[in-house]
Design a protein around this motif. Structure first.
Motif, PDB file in Angstrom:
ATOM      1  N   LEU A   1       0.844  -1.184   0.000  1.00  0.00           N
ATOM      2  CA  LEU A   1       0.000   0.000   0.000  1.00  0.00           C
ATOM      3  C   LEU A   1       0.886   1.244   0.000  1.00  0.00           C
ATOM      4  CD1 LEU A   1      -2.952   0.898   0.125  1.00  0.00           C
ATOM      5  CD2 LEU A   1      -2.742   0.953   2.601  1.00  0.00           C
ATOM      6  N   GLY A   2       0.626   2.166  -0.882  1.00  0.00           N
ATOM      7  CA  GLY A   2       1.407   3.398  -0.990  1.00  0.00           C
ATOM      8  C   GLY A   2       2.551   3.315  -1.986  1.00  0.00           C
ATOM      9  N   ALA A   3       2.846   2.113  -2.494  1.00  0.00           N
ATOM     10  CA  ALA A   3       3.938   1.955  -3.458  1.00  0.00           C
ATOM     11  C   ALA A   3       3.442   2.302  -4.861  1.00  0.00           C
ATOM     12  CB  ALA A   3       4.455   0.520  -3.434  1.00  0.00           C
ATOM     13  N   ALA A   4       4.336   2.800  -5.675  1.00  0.00           N
ATOM     14  CA  ALA A   4       4.005   3.106  -7.066  1.00  0.00           C
ATOM     15  C   ALA A   4       3.822   1.809  -7.840  1.00  0.00           C
ATOM     16  CB  ALA A   4       5.125   3.933  -7.702  1.00  0.00           C
ATOM     17  N   TYR A   5       2.879   1.797  -8.771  1.00  0.00           N
ATOM     18  CA  TYR A   5       2.643   0.637  -9.618  1.00  0.00           C
ATOM     19  C   TYR A   5       2.168   1.112 -10.979  1.00  0.00           C
ATOM     20  CZ  TYR A   5      -2.314   1.249  -8.456  1.00  0.00           C
ATOM     21  OH  TYR A   5      -3.578   1.752  -8.297  1.00  0.00           O
ATOM     22  N   VAL A   6       2.169   0.206 -11.950  1.00  0.00           N
ATOM     23  CA  VAL A   6       1.749   0.496 -13.313  1.00  0.00           C
ATOM     24  C   VAL A   6       0.540  -0.375 -13.609  1.00  0.00           C
ATOM     25  CG1 VAL A   6       2.419   0.394 -15.753  1.00  0.00           C
ATOM     26  CG2 VAL A   6       4.117   1.029 -14.019  1.00  0.00           C
ATOM     27  N   CYS A   7      -0.491   0.220 -14.195  1.00  0.00           N
ATOM     28  CA  CYS A   7      -1.649  -0.592 -14.552  1.00  0.00           C
ATOM     29  C   CYS A   7      -2.132  -0.231 -15.948  1.00  0.00           C
ATOM     30  CB  CYS A   7      -2.768  -0.446 -13.536  1.00  0.00           C
ATOM     31  SG  CYS A   7      -3.470   1.191 -13.431  1.00  0.00           S
ATOM     32  N   ILE A   8      -2.723  -1.216 -16.600  1.00  0.00           N
ATOM     33  CA  ILE A   8      -3.350  -1.017 -17.904  1.00  0.00           C
ATOM     34  C   ILE A   8      -4.844  -1.135 -17.666  1.00  0.00           C
ATOM     35  CG2 ILE A   8      -3.612  -1.902 -20.244  1.00  0.00           C
ATOM     36  CD1 ILE A   8      -0.732  -2.988 -19.990  1.00  0.00           C
ATOM     37  N   ASN A   9      -5.560  -0.107 -18.069  1.00  0.00           N
ATOM     38  CA  ASN A   9      -7.001  -0.058 -17.875  1.00  0.00           C
ATOM     39  C   ASN A   9      -7.724  -0.161 -19.201  1.00  0.00           C
ATOM     40  OD1 ASN A   9      -6.949   0.437 -15.023  1.00  0.00           O
ATOM     41  ND2 ASN A   9      -6.226   2.482 -15.493  1.00  0.00           N
ATOM     42  N   TYR A  10      -8.936  -0.703 -19.158  1.00  0.00           N
ATOM     43  CA  TYR A  10      -9.802  -0.794 -20.329  1.00  0.00           C
ATOM     44  C   TYR A  10     -11.003   0.093 -20.048  1.00  0.00           C
ATOM     45  CZ  TYR A  10     -12.738  -2.807 -23.983  1.00  0.00           C
ATOM     46  OH  TYR A  10     -13.538  -2.982 -25.079  1.00  0.00           O
TER      47      TYR A  10
END
Length: 82
Positions: free
Chosen positions: A17-26
């Motif tokens: 929680l609070g960490a940066a992440y990358v996501c792909i959204n549709y």
């Protein structure tokens, strides 16, 4: 968000929680023009997060590489992915 955990789809590690992440959204969106200001705006009709990567994995796979993979895969007519 008690009990909600995010897991990297590549390395399978938990994303703190609070960490940066990358996501792909549709998203399914509708573009409209405001009749008063004549400016464009998009209304998001639905949104699904379809792929999540921790910061380390996401930074290893740059946006251009992911864009090219999607473009190539979706443009292939006989792909088993389609």
């Amino acid at each position: 968000m008690n009990g909600t955990r995010m897991i990297c789809d590549l390395c399978k590690k938990e994303i703190p929680l609070g960490a940066a992440y990358v996501c792909i959204n549709y998203h399914i969106e509708n573009m409209e023009r405001d009749p008063i200001t004549r400016g464009l705006h998009a209304q998001v009709i639905s949104a699904d997060q379809i792929f999540t990567m921790c910061g380390k994995c996401g930074n290893r796979k740059g946006a251009e590489a992911v864009k090219q993979v999607l473009k190539t895969t979706l443009a292939t007519r006989n792909s088993i992915m389609n």
